[in-house]
Design a protein around this motif. Structure first.
Motif, PDB file in Angstrom:
ATOM      1  N   TYR A   1       0.990  18.363 -16.422  1.00 36.22           N
ATOM      2  CA  TYR A   1       0.404  17.113 -15.961  1.00 36.22           C
ATOM      3  C   TYR A   1       0.140  17.257 -14.466  1.00 36.22           C
ATOM      4  N   VAL A   2      -1.139  17.196 -14.089  1.00 39.45           N
ATOM      5  CA  VAL A   2      -1.510  17.380 -12.681  1.00 39.45           C
ATOM      6  C   VAL A   2      -2.586  16.360 -12.332  1.00 39.45           C
ATOM      7  N   GLY A   3      -2.354  15.568 -11.300  1.00 37.39           N
ATOM      8  CA  GLY A   3      -3.382  14.632 -10.862  1.00 37.39           C
ATOM      9  C   GLY A   3      -2.779  13.338 -10.379  1.00 37.39           C
ATOM     10  N   GLU A   4      -3.675  12.390 -10.082  1.00 36.26           N
ATOM     11  CA  GLU A   4      -3.240  11.092  -9.550  1.00 36.26           C
ATOM     12  C   GLU A   4      -2.972  10.147 -10.725  1.00 36.26           C
ATOM     13  N   LEU A   5      -1.762   9.631 -10.744  1.00 37.46           N
ATOM     14  CA  LEU A   5      -1.325   8.770 -11.847  1.00 37.46           C
ATOM     15  C   LEU A   5      -1.610   7.308 -11.536  1.00 37.46           C
ATOM     16  N   ALA A   6      -1.453   6.962 -10.278  1.00 38.47           N
ATOM     17  CA  ALA A   6      -1.727   5.605  -9.797  1.00 38.47           C
ATOM     18  C   ALA A   6      -2.075   5.785  -8.313  1.00 38.47           C
ATOM     19  N   PRO A   7      -2.697   4.782  -7.668  1.00 37.82           N
ATOM     20  CA  PRO A   7      -3.074   4.994  -6.257  1.00 37.82           C
ATOM     21  C   PRO A   7      -1.887   5.488  -5.426  1.00 37.82           C
ATOM     22  N   GLY A   8      -2.059   6.637  -4.797  1.00 36.91           N
ATOM     23  CA  GLY A   8      -1.021   7.192  -3.930  1.00 36.91           C
ATOM     24  C   GLY A   8       0.116   7.889  -4.662  1.00 36.91           C
ATOM     25  N   LEU A   9       0.050   7.952  -5.983  1.00 34.71           N
ATOM     26  CA  LEU A   9       1.126   8.601  -6.762  1.00 34.71           C
ATOM     27  C   LEU A   9       0.533   9.776  -7.553  1.00 34.71           C
ATOM     28  N   HIS A  10       1.035  10.977  -7.239  1.00 31.68           N
ATOM     29  CA  HIS A  10       0.473  12.186  -7.846  1.00 31.68           C
ATOM     30  C   HIS A  10       1.590  12.967  -8.532  1.00 31.68           C
ATOM     31  N   VAL A  11       1.228  13.766  -9.548  1.00 32.52           N
ATOM     32  CA  VAL A  11       2.258  14.546 -10.236  1.00 32.52           C
ATOM     33  C   VAL A  11       1.832  16.006 -10.378  1.00 32.52           C
ATOM     34  N   SER A  12       2.835  16.875 -10.388  1.00 37.51           N
ATOM     35  CA  SER A  12       2.660  18.281 -10.753  1.00 37.51           C
ATOM     36  C   SER A  12       3.908  18.642 -11.544  1.00 37.51           C
ATOM     37  N   ILE A  13       3.850  18.403 -12.825  1.00 37.29           N
ATOM     38  CA  ILE A  13       5.043  18.542 -13.684  1.00 37.29           C
ATOM     39  C   ILE A  13       4.633  19.144 -15.034  1.00 37.29           C
ATOM     40  N   GLY A  14       5.654  19.524 -15.825  1.00 40.43           N
ATOM     41  CA  GLY A  14       5.376  20.018 -17.182  1.00 40.43           C
ATOM     42  C   GLY A  14       4.791  21.420 -17.180  1.00 40.43           C
ATOM     43  N   HIS A  15       5.239  22.266 -16.246  1.00 43.79           N
ATOM     44  CA  HIS A  15       4.670  23.618 -16.162  1.00 43.79           C
ATOM     45  C   HIS A  15       5.244  24.569 -17.206  1.00 43.79           C
TER      46      HIS A  15
ATOM     47  N   ASN B   1       0.818  -1.219   0.000  1.00 48.17           N
ATOM     48  CA  ASN B   1       0.000   0.000   0.000  1.00 48.17           C
ATOM     49  C   ASN B   1       0.844   1.258   0.000  1.00 48.17           C
ATOM     50  N   GLN B   2       2.151   1.093  -0.142  1.00 44.50           N
ATOM     51  CA  GLN B   2       3.028   2.255  -0.001  1.00 44.50           C
ATOM     52  C   GLN B   2       3.871   2.456  -1.259  1.00 44.50           C
TER      53      GLN B   2
END
Ligand SMILES: Cc1cc2nc3c(=O)[nH]c(=O)nc-3n(C[C@H](O)[C@H](O)[C@H](O)COP(=O)(O)OP(=O)(O)OC[C@H]3O[C@@H](n4cnc5c(N)ncnc54)[C@H](O)[C@@H]3O)c2cc1C
Length: 603
Positions: A546-560, A419-420
């Motif tokens: 790219y902003v949001g949850e990519l997989a459970p527990g994995l989020h991104v804020s990239i490509g600004h 879960n981690q």
């Protein structure tokens, strides 16, 4: 064919009766009861929803209103919430308005009626009031988040992502404003309702009663306010759901503007956040000594334009709020003059139909007066155009007591482990995170090799010279930009997709100077003491991050890309709202447009 999207937000046809009460000429209806607007709000909407009783013991409570009008319901509710609830409790208030009042109109509408004790709340609302742009706006007030939608209730509600505990079904009466009470609107009310949601409305219209029953509300008639005999209240019969769990430990990779804003947004909500940074704070693109807050201008209000304008508006309010919280960083708002690039005409952006308070056309003579020197052409003036010191802001944001910063701590790889998320550092040390946020710009594709997203890298150089005489009075944006940053001017920026050595070059200085001179003819610059800085932008093919949850527990804020200063802060608030199950401050179609799993073509 549907009309091309614009940023037009219609004005209300507001008039005042002799006693100063506001009414709408268009709908032939009053904004609030002359028998006592505040008392009506308390009777119909607060007591009708069993408030303040239902606030007790709830750390968060979400109210949604149809018809913001003069904001009276909001002000009365906010006042009662502050009076009756614990400082740890938070009110979310969502409201929509097709014809928003301007700040001046709001002040005038309340002048004769608002009790003196509520004046500070009105001031707070006016201080945070958004720019006149379509869509959702989030106003972060003390102990309250107001999410204000400018547009049609019918359309806006379909784009909302929230769980509403109580509805204030206001707006002009069904006879005078049937659009607000259509079946499609009430269907959205049902979709957005929490399991035990309630509603209250001043109307007792049979059609409204039947429609709400059809959508699962237990509807009752009860005594109306003033001369109105009846009104409707109702509840969904389901049990109070157990609130979803919120994360307690979160890791953020990267300490640029993306990482710093998300870390701060989460820390403010009480999470313990660890930031892992390969070198030091703001060592990448966020390390330029000054950066402009400027939305992207296009011919029509495309999703990318809407994202950047919403981010611009949000960042302006965040800056004011951070300053009020005591964060120390440089921010100047001299306004920005946007001159057309060689392939654009100055008139071209008129089709955006932006409100004149956001952007207005200026002739070359007017532009020169604003700038304090000759400029190359007619253009557009954005009075809120600002610049900040990104490194100072990143430092200030990361000083929060809930944030642990680990510099010189590069992340080598990440992997799902039960879960981690297992995070392996360059040093070989291994860490485990319940929630992981990847905000490391151009290095993200390497860490996220299992989740390919088209991304590019573009190197850029800024050039800094001593400020010449005469002084420049505003920011200039043309093929690049010129920022009058006190004793210095900062000119930027070059774009280079070829090999990146990291070296500052004379050729890049020359390019920045050519662009500055083309925008400001006759400019005498002292180039002898020119210095520069280079860094990398992380870009995407459609210029949306790219902003949001990519997989459970994995989020991104990239490509600004080239707009990180207005893009990353809004991205941070979106991720924080998602992690903490709060109303999302962005329309669902725009959320889909920035989602990391969207389809983007590799360049
Ligand atoms: C020359 C130039 C001028 C610009 N001018 C403007 C402007 O005026 N206005 C504007 O809005 N935008 C501007 N931009 C764009 C803006 O700077 C970026 O969009 C923004 O800084 C991106 O922020 P970020 O946090 O995503 O990335 P960065 O600021 O690059 O931060 C990423 C961080 O992640 C760290 N990191 C990387 N890999 C790892 C790892 N594996 N482990 C741990 N840490 C890691 C890096 O060391 C870095 O500190 C400009 C960009 C350039 C290049």
């Amino acid at each position: 064919m549907s009309p091309l999207p614009t940023a037009h937000v219609p004005l209300p046809d507001l008039a005042f009766s002799e006693d100063g009460a506001p009414y709408s000429r268009e709908f032939g209806d009053i904004y609030f009861s002359r028998a006592g607007g505040a008392a009506e709000t308390e009777h119909v909407f607060l007591r009708g929803n069993d408030l303040p009783m239902r606030w007790q013991g709830r750390p968060h409570f979400t109210i949604s209103e149809l018809g913001f009008g003069t904001g009276l319901n909001f002000l009365v509710t906010y006042r009662e919430f502050l009076r009756r609830c614990e400082p740890s409790q938070h009110l979310h208030f969502i409201s929509v308005e097709r014809y928003p009042l301007t700040p001046e109109m709001l002040a005038q509408a309340h002048a004769a009626w608002l009790p003196a004790e509520d004046a500070p709340l009105l001031k707070s609302l006016l201080d945070h009031y958004p720019l006149r742009l379509p869509g959702w706006h989030q106003l972060k007030l003390p102990r309250c988040t107001l999410t204000l939608g400018f547009g049609d209730a019918d359309t806006l509600l379909t784009t909302l992502d929230a769980q509403v505990d109580a509805w204030f079904l206001d707006g002009f009466s069904p006879a005078k404003n049937p659009g607000m009470w259509e079946e499609s609107v009430l269907a959205q009310v049902a979709r957005l309702s929490a399991a035990d949601a309630s509603f209250a409305t001043f109307t007792a219209a049979g059609a409204v009663n039947r429609a709400l029953q059809a959508h699962g509300f237990d509807v009752q008639k009860t005594a109306g306010f003033g001369h109105k005999r009846d009104m409707l209240i109702g509840k969904r019969a389901n049990k109070t759901p157990t609130p979803p769990s919120t994360p307690s430990s979160i890791f953020v990779i990267g300490a640029g503007i993306a990482g710093a804003t998300i870390a701060h947004a989460l820390a403010e909500r009480g999470a313990a956040v660890t930031v892992l940074e390969r070198t030091c704070i703001a060592s990448g693109a966020s390390g330029n000594p000054a950066a402009v807050l400027y939305p992207q201008l296009t011919k029509f209000y495309t999703p990318a334009t809407a994202w950047h304008f919403t981010g611009y508006d949000f960042m302006l309010r965040q800056i004011a709020r951070w300053k009020a919280l005591g964060l120390n960083f440089t921010h100047q708002q001299p306004g920005m003059l946007r001159l057309p690039r060689p392939d654009q005409s100055a008139e071209g952006f008129a089709s955006l139909q932006l409100d004149a308070s956001i952007m207005r056309y200026v002739t070359r003579t007017q532009a020169a007066e604003i700038a304090g020197m000759d400029v190359a052409s007619d253009g557009w003036f954005l009075p809120h155009g600002s610049w900040i010191s990104p490194p100072e802001l990143c430092h200030a944001l990361l000083q929060h007591t809930n944030i642990t910063l680990r510099e010189q701590t590069g992340v080598q790889s990440i992997a799902r482990d039960g879960n981690q998320w297992r995070v392996t550092l360059d040093s070989g040390e291994m860490l485990a995170a319940e929630q992981l946020i990847v905000a490391n710009a151009g290095d993200a594709p390497r860490l996220l090799a299992d989740y390919p997203m088209p991304m590019g890298i573009s190197a850029g150089q800024v050039s800094i010279i001593p400020a010449p005489v005469p002084p420049l009075h505003c920011i200039i944006s043309h093929r690049g930009y010129v920022i009058p940053a006190g004793e210095q001017w900062l000119m930027g920026a070059t774009y280079d997709r070829s090999d990146y050595s990291g070296a500052v070059t004379d050729a890049n200085h020359a390019e920045n100077l050519v662009h500055a001179r083309a925008a400001l003819p006759g400019l005498a610059l002292n180039e002898t003491s020119i210095i520069g800085r280079t860094s990398l932008r992380a870009t995407t093919p459609d210029r949306l991050p790219y902003v949001g949850e990519l997989a459970p527990g994995l989020h991104v804020s990239i490509g600004h890309g080239s707009r990180g200063m207005i893009s990353a802060p809004l991205a941070a608030e979106i991720l924080a709202a998602q992690l903490f199950h709060e109303p999302i401050p962005l329309a669902r179609n725009l959320l889909a447009a920035i989602h990391p799993r969207r389809r983007t073509k590799a360049k």
